[in-house]
Scaffold this motif. Structure first.
Motif, mmCIF file in Angstrom:
data_model
loop_
_atom_site.group_PDB
_atom_site.id
_atom_site.type_symbol
_atom_site.label_atom_id
_atom_site.label_comp_id
_atom_site.label_asym_id
_atom_site.label_seq_id
_atom_site.Cartn_x
_atom_site.Cartn_y
_atom_site.Cartn_z
ATOM 1 N N ARG A 120 0.820 -1.208 0.000
ATOM 2 C CA ARG A 120 0.000 0.000 0.000
ATOM 3 C C ARG A 120 0.858 1.265 0.000
ATOM 4 N NH1 ARG A 120 -3.650 -3.476 2.690
ATOM 5 N NH2 ARG A 120 -2.519 -3.316 4.658
ATOM 6 N N LYS A 144 -8.414 -15.654 -3.604
ATOM 7 C CA LYS A 144 -8.667 -14.496 -2.747
ATOM 8 C C LYS A 144 -7.482 -13.537 -2.663
ATOM 9 C CE LYS A 144 -12.363 -16.437 0.107
ATOM 10 N NZ LYS A 144 -12.801 -16.816 1.474
ATOM 11 N N ILE A 147 -7.534 -11.449 -5.795
ATOM 12 C CA ILE A 147 -8.634 -10.478 -5.750
ATOM 13 C C ILE A 147 -8.242 -9.290 -4.870
ATOM 14 C CG2 ILE A 147 -10.997 -10.089 -4.952
ATOM 15 C CD1 ILE A 147 -11.623 -12.977 -5.747
ATOM 16 N N ARG A 148 -7.648 -9.597 -3.727
ATOM 17 C CA ARG A 148 -7.229 -8.526 -2.808
ATOM 18 C C ARG A 148 -6.205 -7.616 -3.475
ATOM 19 N NH1 ARG A 148 -4.428 -9.441 3.197
ATOM 20 N NH2 ARG A 148 -4.218 -7.199 3.726
ATOM 21 N N GLU A 151 -7.842 -5.392 -6.044
ATOM 22 C CA GLU A 151 -8.572 -4.323 -5.353
ATOM 23 C C GLU A 151 -7.635 -3.202 -4.933
ATOM 24 O OE1 GLU A 151 -12.275 -6.819 -3.294
ATOM 25 O OE2 GLU A 151 -10.380 -6.542 -2.194
ATOM 26 N N GLU A 152 -6.457 -3.558 -4.431
ATOM 27 C CA GLU A 152 -5.477 -2.540 -4.010
ATOM 28 C C GLU A 152 -4.984 -1.727 -5.202
ATOM 29 O OE1 GLU A 152 -4.669 -1.690 -1.058
ATOM 30 O OE2 GLU A 152 -5.126 -3.368 0.269
ATOM 31 N N ASN A 154 -6.524 -1.198 -8.153
ATOM 32 C CA ASN A 154 -7.596 -0.340 -8.667
ATOM 33 C C ASN A 154 -7.876 0.826 -7.734
ATOM 34 O OD1 ASN A 154 -7.854 -1.957 -10.915
ATOM 35 N ND2 ASN A 154 -9.677 -3.036 -10.185
ATOM 36 N N ALA A 155 -7.822 0.583 -6.418
ATOM 37 C CA ALA A 155 -8.091 1.647 -5.456
ATOM 38 C C ALA A 155 -7.013 2.723 -5.507
ATOM 39 C CB ALA A 155 -8.189 1.062 -4.044
ATOM 40 N N SER A 178 -14.614 -12.557 -11.326
ATOM 41 C CA SER A 178 -14.385 -12.018 -9.986
ATOM 42 C C SER A 178 -14.127 -10.526 -10.025
ATOM 43 C CB SER A 178 -13.198 -12.729 -9.323
ATOM 44 O OG SER A 178 -13.408 -14.111 -9.223
ATOM 45 N N LEU A 179 -12.977 -10.150 -10.537
ATOM 46 C CA LEU A 179 -12.524 -8.762 -10.548
ATOM 47 C C LEU A 179 -11.411 -8.679 -11.567
ATOM 48 C CD1 LEU A 179 -13.068 -6.110 -8.879
ATOM 49 C CD2 LEU A 179 -11.083 -6.751 -7.482
#
Length: 515
Positions: A120, A144, A147-148, A151-152, A154-155, A178-179
């Protein structure tokens, strides 16, 4: 340019090694270098910039390792994260992994909470991201941790370049189960993939770039690949130059059966599109009740009333006989825009299509008339051209829109073969599919074209090209010219464009082909 499935590229990769003796490592090195160059182009420069590189355990990961090395050589600060298992790396990917480590780059895993905290922080201060997590083999649900990670990424909202396909996008269908990584750019290796153009993949690919990475050209242009892009060069070759002694009869006598009460605009735009694309004579046959409206509206189109017993829609034997009489002298016929869905109209459409001898284009409500009647469609005397949007296509086949979208290209191929028809399916990327399985993807078009009447203009464009060129190729040319006209309009009006704006740019789009 051809378009590939994942299996096509696996076969090509095997032939590169087996027939040409080129090692996989050489292609991976080229892919890494081009990825680094395009990443630098995306973020503006390399020196002093920070780039987060994400590598998975497959060949995409190897490409990412190579890209990290080249980015360092260009002066970038690289943070490299690895989501795979080092023990399972292939030979080429392992060589790239070892080389980047030898340069002093720390290959960070993502296992502990501390690893995720580092991630991050790295993303917060990054200027760009390279996505080499997953390749063309992904199908179904993602793990998973992946996916996590997505998500990081894209965020964080950083400028992101995906290698080959955005991680999470199915290369063959464009599905995202999923993503997926939201890429700003995607660098397709060898050839673009089907999933770049259709399904959700079209929204996640961003700007699509293609590089052959050193694969011999003969392998990328092989006839075994049954999908290709519709380019300006392609259409220029298809559309002949007009002779100086041409007259209007040489340019096509087009009959359009369209319109009903409340839907006169569809009929008008389809007819005008046929003229704007260069047809010599256009006759618009409409229900008698709306004749005066369209006769007053259109100057260059010949408007003919069809008996309707005051109902304002097509139906009945008298209407059928008069329509067939008009079709007897036409070079091509378009039926469907604004017809309405009355039971009498649907029967009229089926009887007309079964008897007409001229090349036939069917749009909108004419396609609706054949829902549950696929055998009748297959038994028509000619190979018709159908121009449905996803909803009409799904209804015709008795499927849901979601079922069709799940594998649009294969569904369209099956339909074209089973119905013995050419399908022009309007979706994120309009595709043209022939009964023999050949498929063509447009390179033009934009979100602003999702507006009422745009499909009527496309149908009129395709019909209007009949007689001006080989009729079987008109869907390819029509789709390109319609999309190009839409793009010319989009430059000025963006998402506020209207179908009439597309219509008015058709002549300019065509003129570009004769420069």
């Amino acid at each position: 340019m051809n378009i590939a499935f994942a299996s096509d590229m696996r076969t090509i990769d095997e032939r590169v090694v087996g027939e040409y003796g080129l090692p996989a490592l050489a292609l991976m090195e080229n892919a890494g270098r081009r990825t680094a160059e395009e990443t630098v182009s995306l973020i503006g420069s390399a020196r002093g910039k920070s780039v987060c590189v994400f590598a998975g355990g497959g060949n995409n990961g190897g490409d990412a390792f190579a890209a990290a090395r080249h980015l360092m050589n260009m002066g970038a600060r690289v943070k490299l994260f690895f989501t795979g298992n080092e023990e399972r790396l292939g030979d080429a990917a392992r060589a790239m992994h070892d080389a980047v480590r030898a340069m002093g780059v720390e290959v960070r895993p993502l296992e502990s909470d501390r690893d995720w905290d580092r991630l991050r922080v790295a993303l917060r201060f990054a200027d760009g991201v390279v996505d080499g997590i997953l390749g063309t083999g992904v199908q179904g649900e993602l793990r998973k941790p992946v996916i996590r990670l997505i998500e990081e990424i894209n965020a964080a909202g950083k400028k992101t370049l995906s290698i080959d396909v955005p991680s999470g996008v199915e290369a063959d269908t464009g599905r995202i189960v999923s993503l997926a990584v939201q890429a700003h750019r995607t660098l397709a290796l060898g050839l673009p993939k089907v999933g770049h153009f259709i399904g959700q993949g079209a929204n996640y690919t961003g700007e699509l770039l293609v590089d052959d990475i050193g694969i011999p050209r003969a392998l990328l242009t092989g006839e075994s690949l049954r999908q290709s892009l519709i380019t300006q060069e392609t259409v220029t070759k298809l559309l002949p130059v007009r002779r100086r002694d041409v007259h209007k009869g040489d340019c096509g006598r087009i009959l359009i059966l369209a319109g009903s009460v409340g839907m006169t605009g569809a009929a008008a735009m389809a007819a005008e599109a046929a003229l704007r694309i260069g047809a010599g004579l256009v006759t618009l046959a409409v229900p008698e009740r709306i004749y005066e409206i369209l006769a007053a509206k259109l100057n260059e189109v010949m408007v003919v009333p069809i008996p309707d017993e005051g109902k304002g829609y097509f139906g009945g034997m008298e209407a059928l006989q008069k329509s067939l009489s008009l079709a007897a002298s036409a070079d091509a016929v378009l039926i469907g825009p604004g017809l309405g869905r009355a039971a009498e109209t649907a029967e009229f459409v089926r009887l007309f299509a079964a008897d007409v001898k001229a090349p036939l284009v069917m749009d909108a409500d004419a396609i609706w008339a054949f829902a549950g009647q696929l055998t009748a469609l297959r038994d028509l005397p000619q190979v018709p051209i159908l121009t449905p949007h996803i909803g009409e296509f799904a209804h015709l086949l008795g499927k849901s829109a979601e079922e069709v979208r799940a594998n649009l290209l294969q569904t369209a191929r099956n339909a074209a073969r089973d119905c013995q028809a050419v399908f022009v399916v309007k979706s994120e990327c309009t595709i043209v599919v022939y009964p023999d399985g050949d498929a063509f993807f447009t390179t033009c078009g934009n979100p602003g074209m999702a507006t009422a009447g745009s499909g009527d203009v496309l149908a009129g464009t395709i019909a209007g090209l009949m007689r001006q060129m080989e009729s079987g190729m008109t869907p390819i040319a029509g789709v390109y010219l319609h999309g190009r006209a839409g793009d010319l309009t989009y430059e000025r009006k963006g998402n506020g464009l209207m179908a009439r704006d597309i219509l008015m740019k058709l002549p300019k789009a065509r003129k570009e082909l004769t420069r």
